[in-house]
Design a protein around this motif. Structure first.
Motif, PDB file in Angstrom:
ATOM      1  N   ASN A 170       0.833  -1.212   0.000  1.00 54.41           N
ATOM      2  CA  ASN A 170       0.000   0.000   0.000  1.00 54.41           C
ATOM      3  C   ASN A 170       0.862   1.254   0.000  1.00 54.41           C
ATOM      4  O   ASN A 170       0.591   2.221  -0.718  1.00 54.41           O
ATOM      5  CB  ASN A 170      -0.920  -0.001   1.227  1.00 54.41           C
ATOM      6  CG  ASN A 170      -2.086  -0.952   1.070  1.00 54.41           C
ATOM      7  OD1 ASN A 170      -2.406  -1.391  -0.036  1.00 54.41           O
ATOM      8  ND2 ASN A 170      -2.740  -1.279   2.187  1.00 54.41           N
ATOM      9  N   ASN A 171       1.909   1.222   0.806  1.00 51.31           N
ATOM     10  CA  ASN A 171       2.820   2.369   0.856  1.00 51.31           C
ATOM     11  C   ASN A 171       3.635   2.495  -0.421  1.00 51.31           C
ATOM     12  O   ASN A 171       3.925   3.598  -0.882  1.00 51.31           O
ATOM     13  CB  ASN A 171       3.744   2.231   2.069  1.00 51.31           C
ATOM     14  CG  ASN A 171       3.052   2.595   3.368  1.00 51.31           C
ATOM     15  OD1 ASN A 171       2.995   3.742   3.749  1.00 51.31           O
ATOM     16  ND2 ASN A 171       2.505   1.590   4.029  1.00 51.31           N
ATOM     17  N   LEU A 172       4.002   1.380  -1.004  1.00 55.33           N
ATOM     18  CA  LEU A 172       4.756   1.402  -2.258  1.00 55.33           C
ATOM     19  C   LEU A 172       3.913   2.002  -3.383  1.00 55.33           C
ATOM     20  O   LEU A 172       4.384   2.858  -4.151  1.00 55.33           O
ATOM     21  CB  LEU A 172       5.191  -0.022  -2.630  1.00 55.33           C
ATOM     22  CG  LEU A 172       5.948  -0.192  -3.954  1.00 55.33           C
ATOM     23  CD1 LEU A 172       7.240   0.608  -3.949  1.00 55.33           C
ATOM     24  CD2 LEU A 172       6.240  -1.665  -4.226  1.00 55.33           C
ATOM     25  N   PHE A 173       2.639   1.577  -3.490  1.00 54.65           N
ATOM     26  CA  PHE A 173       1.766   2.109  -4.533  1.00 54.65           C
ATOM     27  C   PHE A 173       1.502   3.600  -4.324  1.00 54.65           C
ATOM     28  O   PHE A 173       1.448   4.368  -5.279  1.00 54.65           O
ATOM     29  CB  PHE A 173       0.433   1.352  -4.546  1.00 54.65           C
ATOM     30  CG  PHE A 173       0.570  -0.093  -4.957  1.00 54.65           C
ATOM     31  CD1 PHE A 173       1.688  -0.535  -5.652  1.00 54.65           C
ATOM     32  CD2 PHE A 173      -0.417  -1.022  -4.639  1.00 54.65           C
ATOM     33  CE1 PHE A 173       1.820  -1.862  -6.024  1.00 54.65           C
ATOM     34  CE2 PHE A 173      -0.294  -2.339  -4.997  1.00 54.65           C
ATOM     35  CZ  PHE A 173       0.827  -2.771  -5.695  1.00 54.65           C
ATOM     36  N   MET A 174       1.353   4.012  -3.079  1.00 57.65           N
ATOM     37  CA  MET A 174       1.120   5.423  -2.818  1.00 57.65           C
ATOM     38  C   MET A 174       2.344   6.262  -3.167  1.00 57.65           C
ATOM     39  O   MET A 174       2.230   7.379  -3.663  1.00 57.65           O
ATOM     40  CB  MET A 174       0.746   5.616  -1.344  1.00 57.65           C
ATOM     41  CG  MET A 174       0.389   7.036  -0.972  1.00 57.65           C
ATOM     42  SD  MET A 174      -0.780   7.814  -2.114  1.00 57.65           S
ATOM     43  CE  MET A 174      -2.028   6.554  -2.267  1.00 57.65           C
ATOM     44  N   PHE A 175       3.524   5.704  -2.927  1.00 58.29           N
ATOM     45  CA  PHE A 175       4.746   6.403  -3.300  1.00 58.29           C
ATOM     46  C   PHE A 175       4.780   6.659  -4.808  1.00 58.29           C
ATOM     47  O   PHE A 175       5.115   7.752  -5.265  1.00 58.29           O
ATOM     48  CB  PHE A 175       5.962   5.583  -2.879  1.00 58.29           C
ATOM     49  CG  PHE A 175       7.258   6.070  -3.460  1.00 58.29           C
ATOM     50  CD1 PHE A 175       7.891   7.192  -2.959  1.00 58.29           C
ATOM     51  CD2 PHE A 175       7.848   5.420  -4.540  1.00 58.29           C
ATOM     52  CE1 PHE A 175       9.074   7.655  -3.510  1.00 58.29           C
ATOM     53  CE2 PHE A 175       9.028   5.864  -5.091  1.00 58.29           C
ATOM     54  CZ  PHE A 175       9.642   6.991  -4.572  1.00 58.29           C
ATOM     55  N   VAL A 176       4.423   5.663  -5.591  1.00 56.65           N
ATOM     56  CA  VAL A 176       4.420   5.802  -7.055  1.00 56.65           C
ATOM     57  C   VAL A 176       3.435   6.882  -7.472  1.00 56.65           C
ATOM     58  O   VAL A 176       3.719   7.710  -8.351  1.00 56.65           O
ATOM     59  CB  VAL A 176       4.089   4.454  -7.716  1.00 56.65           C
ATOM     60  CG1 VAL A 176       3.887   4.625  -9.224  1.00 56.65           C
ATOM     61  CG2 VAL A 176       5.186   3.439  -7.449  1.00 56.65           C
ATOM     62  N   ARG A 177       2.267   6.901  -6.848  1.00 59.98           N
ATOM     63  CA  ARG A 177       1.268   7.914  -7.194  1.00 59.98           C
ATOM     64  C   ARG A 177       1.766   9.320  -6.878  1.00 59.98           C
ATOM     65  O   ARG A 177       1.617  10.245  -7.691  1.00 59.98           O
ATOM     66  CB  ARG A 177      -0.026   7.640  -6.434  1.00 59.98           C
ATOM     67  CG  ARG A 177      -0.758   6.397  -6.906  1.00 59.98           C
ATOM     68  CD  ARG A 177      -2.103   6.268  -6.212  1.00 59.98           C
ATOM     69  NE  ARG A 177      -2.823   5.100  -6.688  1.00 59.98           N
ATOM     70  CZ  ARG A 177      -4.059   4.780  -6.324  1.00 59.98           C
ATOM     71  NH1 ARG A 177      -4.700   5.561  -5.473  1.00 59.98           N
ATOM     72  NH2 ARG A 177      -4.639   3.698  -6.802  1.00 59.98           N
ATOM     73  N   LEU A 178       2.348   9.487  -5.714  1.00 60.96           N
ATOM     74  CA  LEU A 178       2.826  10.817  -5.336  1.00 60.96           C
ATOM     75  C   LEU A 178       4.006  11.248  -6.195  1.00 60.96           C
ATOM     76  O   LEU A 178       4.140  12.426  -6.540  1.00 60.96           O
ATOM     77  CB  LEU A 178       3.220  10.814  -3.860  1.00 60.96           C
ATOM     78  CG  LEU A 178       2.060  10.637  -2.873  1.00 60.96           C
ATOM     79  CD1 LEU A 178       2.582  10.560  -1.452  1.00 60.96           C
ATOM     80  CD2 LEU A 178       1.071  11.779  -3.009  1.00 60.96           C
ATOM     81  N   GLU A 179       4.851  10.294  -6.546  1.00 58.43           N
ATOM     82  CA  GLU A 179       5.990  10.612  -7.403  1.00 58.43           C
ATOM     83  C   GLU A 179       5.514  11.096  -8.760  1.00 58.43           C
ATOM     84  O   GLU A 179       5.998  12.103  -9.289  1.00 58.43           O
ATOM     85  CB  GLU A 179       6.873   9.371  -7.537  1.00 58.43           C
ATOM     86  CG  GLU A 179       8.154   9.614  -8.321  1.00 58.43           C
ATOM     87  CD  GLU A 179       8.924   8.334  -8.536  1.00 58.43           C
ATOM     88  OE1 GLU A 179      10.154   8.344  -8.370  1.00 58.43           O
ATOM     89  OE2 GLU A 179       8.298   7.316  -8.873  1.00 58.43           O
ATOM     90  N   CYS A 180       4.536  10.396  -9.335  1.00 58.45           N
ATOM     91  CA  CYS A 180       4.010  10.798 -10.637  1.00 58.45           C
ATOM     92  C   CYS A 180       3.272  12.130 -10.543  1.00 58.45           C
ATOM     93  O   CYS A 180       3.318  12.944 -11.455  1.00 58.45           O
ATOM     94  CB  CYS A 180       3.076   9.719 -11.171  1.00 58.45           C
ATOM     95  SG  CYS A 180       3.912   8.181 -11.630  1.00 58.45           S
TER      96      CYS A 180
END
Length: 790
Positions: free
Chosen positions: A638-648
């Protein structure tokens, strides 16, 4: 991907990452400060405070309250020769209770709690936050931003700053402090063995007053049966019966206080002369060496004081102080004074002074309450032992053992099966093996006084570094504490051959185990630090890493919070394939009592996007625990996917947005960290920071991204990468753990070979595997072996 790639080493040196931990309308320092001081600023109503004080009696004061059962017997094992000896001993008891439990612990040491947590390791954690004295340097700058990471600041030229620099520069000082903490811990474990033995045996032994024909063997057998039942019930926890503890202990204190008043009225108030300290001088001068050695028995009147601090967890300091001053202290003074009044006219009854001084009509009720109080006192000590074992385990000072929560309400109530059975065997051995209570008392006194000395030495540093007290106050505290404790310590040294060797032997064995384990842990960490792979080598392999990238996600567990671990290079040089997505997982413990769930994970990208390599750091406090019902893997993703979203999202900002978004300039480092602390991005202040960045989010379903996009490119990139990560996750997750074998070099000295090749190897073999602690399915586990020599 034509822009410059920020490597992992670059990020550590440059330190420029995203900092999203500041609210727009409230600076992070104020918000963090508010949360950190919430515990201290919490106000309790008078009624609630009285209720908490009542409840603290059963948890905190059981051990201290049962001391009247055996103090006078251990002070005068052969009977009392003169009435003045009784007054002198009582005077020593009165001033010992006043100086040590009341003044030192209740009004000074309890204030040194770590956000409500007490004990030796709580003091050590406080020191580690105020000075870099940890022997495993795995802390990161972002760790200091935790809401529970409270610490004081001081002027560079102050005495505290000079002490801090001296401690950090002297490697030997770090080892000395750690050894001091380990010695205190080992003595607390010894206390956990001796308290049930002496408390239960003393309580049950009172039956011989009413049944003089009963042999000592029967008394010991009954005590052993009670102890077996007591330790066998530990796995149920104390949550179901803890509501009984406070009423039992309160009834016990009222009984011994009332009996004391009755005895003073019946046998005369002559003993009240003991409140004059002159009788202490007369007692020691007249008694000579025999009087000096009897101090070991008098010291038992303050046993349980160290458990008072260790069991602080669930009660505010004010409640504990109130309970002691209003109930415990006056009742103990009355109990000892009453027993002394009885002994003044019955000099030969010192062996059973407590039970013989009880009025005949209430003998059996008092006997039953005394036995129950002894069990409660034992429970408090066992709980403190389990707690300190858990803290030692978290800080890498104890082999990995199973830790079980016994209460859903109170996280401090834990059960350690392996330690429980070891304590039971040793406790039964002590109870059945010694000839009388006097020898157990000698052993008990040795353990208690050493713990107190350790607490005093640690408190000196706390007063300097944490409280920043004036050196005169530090000197006064140190002088008073050491005068009392060194006096008692010198007296117990005379009784080493009369039972005092037992806690020394037990503590010595545990100290060897803990020292060897910590040494192996430090060496393993140093090996990983020195042999970690350079990012240039990883980039040189290309996006495929020189291998076939098969669908799936590989979770590579490592102790490193930065850099690429040696286990990864070992893996890819010996196998022809690697997973499409690689996540380096570091689980580390910090010198804080807990890490809030919303601040636990840090996520970071390593290398370019098409490498699909990430790092996730999971942070825990010494009170936190991996529980099987916690879906660690799910939270990680969940944290990994959120990181990708915020990065993009950040990469989707236009140039104008980069400078206009909340008035701060934003860059795009590849190695940004994400921190999960439960806030939406729209309420954050996006700003560059010189420390590792933190991106506070809750979960994908709760994130509200309100950033103007320069086009659909970043959105499409986000969707593509998220779909790629989801497909890899569906393809399978493999947990890759390193199985590092530590061995001593051939030229090493024999004691090092024994410690590393035999003791450490044996401990590694019998302790729990990391795969069990992380709850890794066996079919998804891959062990990578490697050997290194120390």
């Amino acid at each position: 991907m034509g822009s410059r790639v920020d490597t992992d080493e670059d990020s550590d040196n440059r330190g420029s990452m995203w900092d999203l931990d500041q609210k727009l309308d409230q600076p992070m320092d104020e918000e963090a400060g508010r949360l950190k001081n919430m515990y201290r600023e919490k106000k309790f109503s008078a009624l609630l405070l009285l209720r908490l004080s009542f409840q603290s009696l059963g948890v905190v004061y059981g051990d201290l309250g049962t001391s009247p059962l055996y103090v006078f017997y251990n002070t005068f094992p052969d009977g009392v020769k003169d009435q003045e000896d009784v007054i002198g001993a009582l005077s020593l008891i009165i001033y010992s209770l006043t100086l040590v439990p009341l003044l030192k612990y209740v009004f000074v040491v309890l204030r040194a709690n770590d956000n409500g947590q007490g004990g030796t390791f709580a003091l050590y954690s406080l020191l580690c936050r105020h000075a870099k004295i940890t022997t495993i340097p795995n802390q990161h700058r972002t760790d200091e931003e935790l809401t529970t990471y409270s610490r004081s600041t001081f002027h560079e030229r102050s005495f505290a700053a000079k002490t801090k620099r001296w401690l950090e520069e002297q490697e030997s000082s770090k080892s000395v402090i750690l050894i001091l903490v380990l010695v205190g811990t080992c003595m607390v474990i010894g206390d956990g063995i001796l308290t049930p033995a002496i408390s239960v045996l003393s309580a049950v032994g009172g039956i011989k007053v009413n049944q003089p024909r009963m042999s000592s063997g029967v008394v010991v057998l009954v005590a052993v049966v009670i102890l077996i039942g007591f330790f066998s019930m530990q796995h149920y926890g104390t949550d179901r019966v803890s509501w009984l503890f406070a009423p039992i202990v309160l009834l016990w204190f009222l009984l011994i206080g009332g009996i004391g008043i009755f005895n003073i009225w019946k046998y005369g108030s002559t003993v009240l002369k003991a409140f004059s300290p002159v009788y202490i001088y007369r007692y020691i001068r007249r008694g000579g060496k025999e009087g000096w050695t009897s101090l070991g028995g008098i010291m038992l009147s303050i046993t349980g004081t160290e458990a008072l601090f260790a069991d602080l967890s669930h009660f505010p300091v004010t409640a504990v102080q109130l309970a002691f001053t209003l109930v415990v202290f006056p009742c103990l003074l009355l109990a000892y004074t009453g027993q002394a009044a009885y002994l003044m006219t019955n000099l030969s009854h010192s062996q059973d002074a407590f039970y013989r001084s009880i009025p005949d009509r209430i003998y059996w009720p008092v006997f039953i309450v005394a036995t129950l109080a002894a069990v409660v006192a034992s429970q408090a000590t066992i709980t403190a032992t389990f707690s300190i074992i858990k803290q030692a385990l978290a800080l890498g000072c104890f082999p990995r053992v199973k830790v079980v929560y016994t209460s859903k309400k109170f996280l401090g109530q834990i059960y350690v099966p392996d330690i429980n059975w070891i304590l039971m065997i040793l406790c039964i051995g002590v109870t059945a093996g010694f000839e009388n209570q006097n020898q157990i008392g000698n052993a008990y006194g040795t353990a208690v006084v050493i713990v107190m000395l350790v607490t005093t030495f640690l408190m000196i540093l706390i007063m300097i570094l944490v409280w920043r007290c004036h050196w005169i106050l530090v000197l006064i505290f140190t002088s008073l504490s050491l005068i009392v404790e060194c006096t008692y310590f010198s007296s117990v040294l005379f009784k080493v051959d009369q039972g005092g060797w037992v806690p020394l032997a037990i503590a010595g064995a545990f100290l060897i185990i803990m020292s060897v384990w910590h040494y192996g842990t430090v060496k393993r960490y140093e090996f990983e630090m020195h042999s970690k792979v350079s990012m240039a080598w990883i980039l040189g392999l290309g996006p495929s890493l020189g291998l076939v990238r098969v669908p799936g996600i590989g979770l590579v567990y490592t102790e490193l919070a930065s850099g690429v671990p040696h286990i990864f290079s070992h893996f890819i040089t010996n196998l022809p394939a690697i997973h499409s997505v690689v996540v380096f997982v570091c689980v580390k413990y910090l010198p804080v009592y807990t890490v809030p769930e919303e601040e636990r994970f840090l996520v970071k990208r390593i290398g370019p996007k098409n490498y699909h390599i990430f790092r996730c750091v999971a942070r825990y406090g010494y009170k936190d625990l991996h529980k099987k019902d916690d879906d660690f893997e799910k939270k990680l993703f969940n944290n990994l996917f959120m990181f990708v979203r915020l990065e993009c999202m950040m990469e989707g900002c236009s140039d104008s947005d980069e400078y206009s978004l909340y008035g701060h300039q934003i860059e795009h480092p590849r190695d940004g960290l994400m921190h999960n602390n439960g806030n939406t991005v729209s309420s954050m202040d996006l700003t560059m920071s010189s420390v590792d960045s933190i991106v506070p989010v809750r979960s994908p379903a709760h994130v509200n991204i309100t950033v103007r996009s320069s086009g659909q490119t970043s959105s499409q990139t986000e969707v593509d990468e998220l779909e790629f990560l989801n497909s890899c996750r569906d393809a399978g997750v493999v947990h890759i753990l390193g199985n590092t074998v530590v061995r001593a070099r051939r030229e090493s000295r024999f004691y090092k070979k024994i410690a590393v090749d035999y003791i450490y190897a044996f401990l590694r073999k019998i302790c729990r595997e990391n795969s069990v602690i992380f709850n890794v399915p066996h079919e998804s586990l891959l062990n990578v072996g490697q050997i290194f020599y120390v």
